[in-house]
Design an enzyme around this catalytic site. Structure first.
Site, short mmCIF file in Angstrom:
data_model
loop_
_atom_site.label_atom_id
_atom_site.label_comp_id
_atom_site.label_asym_id
_atom_site.label_seq_id
_atom_site.Cartn_x
_atom_site.Cartn_y
_atom_site.Cartn_z
N LYS A 142 0.85 -1.20 0.00
CA LYS A 142 0.00 0.00 0.00
C LYS A 142 0.88 1.25 0.00
O LYS A 142 2.09 1.16 0.26
CB LYS A 142 -0.91 -0.01 1.24
CG LYS A 142 -0.15 0.01 2.57
CD LYS A 142 -1.07 -0.26 3.74
CE LYS A 142 -0.27 -0.30 5.05
NZ LYS A 142 -1.11 -0.71 6.19
N TYR B 210 16.46 30.68 6.17
CA TYR B 210 15.31 31.42 6.74
C TYR B 210 15.41 31.52 8.25
O TYR B 210 15.68 30.54 8.94
CB TYR B 210 14.01 30.69 6.42
CG TYR B 210 13.62 30.71 4.96
CD1 TYR B 210 13.50 31.90 4.26
CD2 TYR B 210 13.36 29.52 4.30
CE1 TYR B 210 13.12 31.90 2.92
CE2 TYR B 210 12.98 29.52 2.96
CZ TYR B 210 12.87 30.71 2.28
OH TYR B 210 12.50 30.72 0.97
C1 LIG Z 1 -0.35 -1.71 6.83
C2 LIG Z 1 -0.98 -2.97 7.30
C3 LIG Z 1 -0.21 -4.12 7.50
C4 LIG Z 1 1.31 -4.13 7.42
O1 LIG Z 1 1.86 -3.65 8.62
P1 LIG Z 1 3.44 -3.62 8.88
O2 LIG Z 1 3.56 -3.18 10.28
O3 LIG Z 1 4.00 -2.64 7.91
O4 LIG Z 1 3.94 -4.99 8.63
C5 LIG Z 1 -0.86 -5.29 7.81
N1 LIG Z 1 -2.21 -5.31 7.95
C6 LIG Z 1 -2.97 -4.21 7.78
C7 LIG Z 1 -4.44 -4.28 7.97
C8 LIG Z 1 -2.38 -3.01 7.48
O5 LIG Z 1 -3.15 -1.91 7.35
#
Ligand SMILES: *Cc1c(COP(=O)(O)O)cnc(C)c1O
Length: 406
Positions: free
Chosen positions: A39, A274
């Site tokens: 994602k 800045y």
């Molecule tokens: C993002 C996510 C993961 C992965 O989590 P990590 O800590 O990056 O391994 C797994 N399950 C769900 C539902 C998530 O939203």
């Protein structure tokens, strides 16, 4: 650089490292399957390339947050299963089904709409039901899961492939966190037992993110969903979750680079950028680096005492980080030269800067750092198939859109 990208600031993405990290985690959690979470554009690394590298490393499938993210993988020709981690908005379910994605569902309406899309396309659709066992973000209450499973089995075009939950404190350190994780796992177990008694047997029961996959072997069940560890960072905020020694260490996948744009020699007491916030403690060579907060180098890093690597040595930021550039106090020398390599994230000789170091300075987690590296930073891919550079070719600019100066 001959391929359309000329910017002397870039992120290198080591796809070989990503495949090796995946393979280590696959070995750790076996016989559970590993679902690679890609994602948010693969946590900022590039979803398509990372998905391919994770599959090459042994991942059984992929997970995304949004239908759009799943469609991007399909359009790139990726055929592996893609789980959408939240129930899509009803209007997005047609797209999800047409794209061959596996939706997570937790409402009757979601089941009905997915079934309608499946019938319309004449396609059997695997679905996963999500149970809210205590995180209270998304998912059905455990008491509703039986009815949802019945609604799924009443639809001939739907298959209940999975039932899952998400853990709220698997990366925590307090003993009450372990208790809460066990409570969540028990609630999931109870929900699954109830389903099984009523004849539904989902093939994939899953709960673990990276932290749980490492720290709670009992949470691995049929599948784990790993994100951050694939990218070479260990989860954990208060405490770093360590991999067992047999597995070794993970390799960071992203490094962030730039080249010194210019150098000036300033006097002790001179102030840079800045707000003129910091007098130089000594006479110093100050290097200007063409990367800034619009690229995901947060302004707060300056006051937090961030350092970058030039010539294998650490140097502090000399003043406020600007949108497109930052200045580095290289002290009395050796003087840097325009064109010298600067590392903001990654290794240079014996020194290394990790996303966790940024995160600790900023009071956040490495996830936010990696996802925050801006879209205008070109990604350069090392290893793996495909072109080395992610080049988006801009359309030609129409003549009448050019500024006219006279
Ligand atoms: C993002 C996510 C993961 C992965 O989590 P990590 O800590 O990056 O391994 C797994 N399950 C769900 C539902 C998530 O939203």
């Amino acid at each position: 650089m001959g391929d359309g990208t000329v910017r002397p600031a870039w992120a290198e993405i080591d796809l070989g490292a990503l495949s090796r990290n995946t393979a280590k985690l696959v070995a750790l959690v076996s016989p559970a399957a590993l679902c690679a979470v890609v994602k948010a554009d693969g946590y900022g690394h590039g979803a398509v390339r990372c998905a391919s590298a994770a599959l090459a490393g042994g991942a059984a499938g992929l997970a995304v947050a949004l239908v759009e993210e799943g469609i991007e993988l399909r359009e790139a020709g990726i055929t592996a299963p893609v789980l959408v981690l939240s129930e899509p908005p009803y209007d997005a379910l047609d797209t999800a089904v047409a794209g061959g994605l596996t939706p997570t569902l937790y409402s009757e309406g979601g089941v009905v709409r997915t079934a309608a899309a499946a019938r319309a396309l004449g396609r059997r659709v695997p679905v996963h039901l999500k149970v809210d066992t205590g995180m209270h973000r998304v998912g059905a209450d455990p008491s509703e899961v039986g009815d949802l499973a019945r609604a799924v089995s009443a639809e001939p075009m739907l298959t209940l492939e999975g039932v899952w939950t998400h853990l709220a404190v698997a990366d925590g350190s307090a003993s009450k966190d372990a208790e809460f994780t066990e409570l969540q796992l028990d609630r999931l177990g109870d929900a699954v037992s109830a389903l099984e008694q009523s004849g539904a047997t989902p093939a994939l029961v899953h709960a673990a993110n990276s932290a749980a996959a490492i720290a709670y072997p009992a949470s691995r069940m049929d599948m784990v969903r790993c994100g951050i560890t694939l990218y070479g960072e260990l989860p954990g905020d208060a405490r770093v979750i360590e991999l067992p020694e047999s597995i070794g260490t993970l390799e960071p996948v992203m490094s962030l680079h730039a080249k010194v744009a210019s150098v000036r020699e300033l006097r002790a007491g001179d102030r840079v950028s800045y707000g003129l916030l910091r007098p130089l403690p000594t006479d110093a060579f100050v290097a200007t680096i063409p990367i800034g907060y619009a690229d995901g180098v947060p302004r707060k890093l300056f006051e937090a005492g961030f350092q970058v690597l030039i010539g294998g040595r650490r140097y502090p930021i000399a003043g406020t980080i600007t949108m497109d550039q930052l200045m580095v106090d290289c002290g009395g020398g050796p003087p840097p030269t325009p064109g010298d390599d600067v590392v903001l994230l990654g290794r240079q000789l014996d020194e290394e800067i990790t996303a966790r170091e940024w995160a600790d300075l900023l009071g956040t987690i490495s996830y936010e750092i990696l996802c925050g590296i801006g879209r205008r930073v070109p990604r350069v891919y090392l290893g793996g198939p495909g072109p080395d550079r992610d080049v988006t070719t801009a359309p030609p600019i129409a003549q009448d859109r050019l500024f006219r100066w006279n």
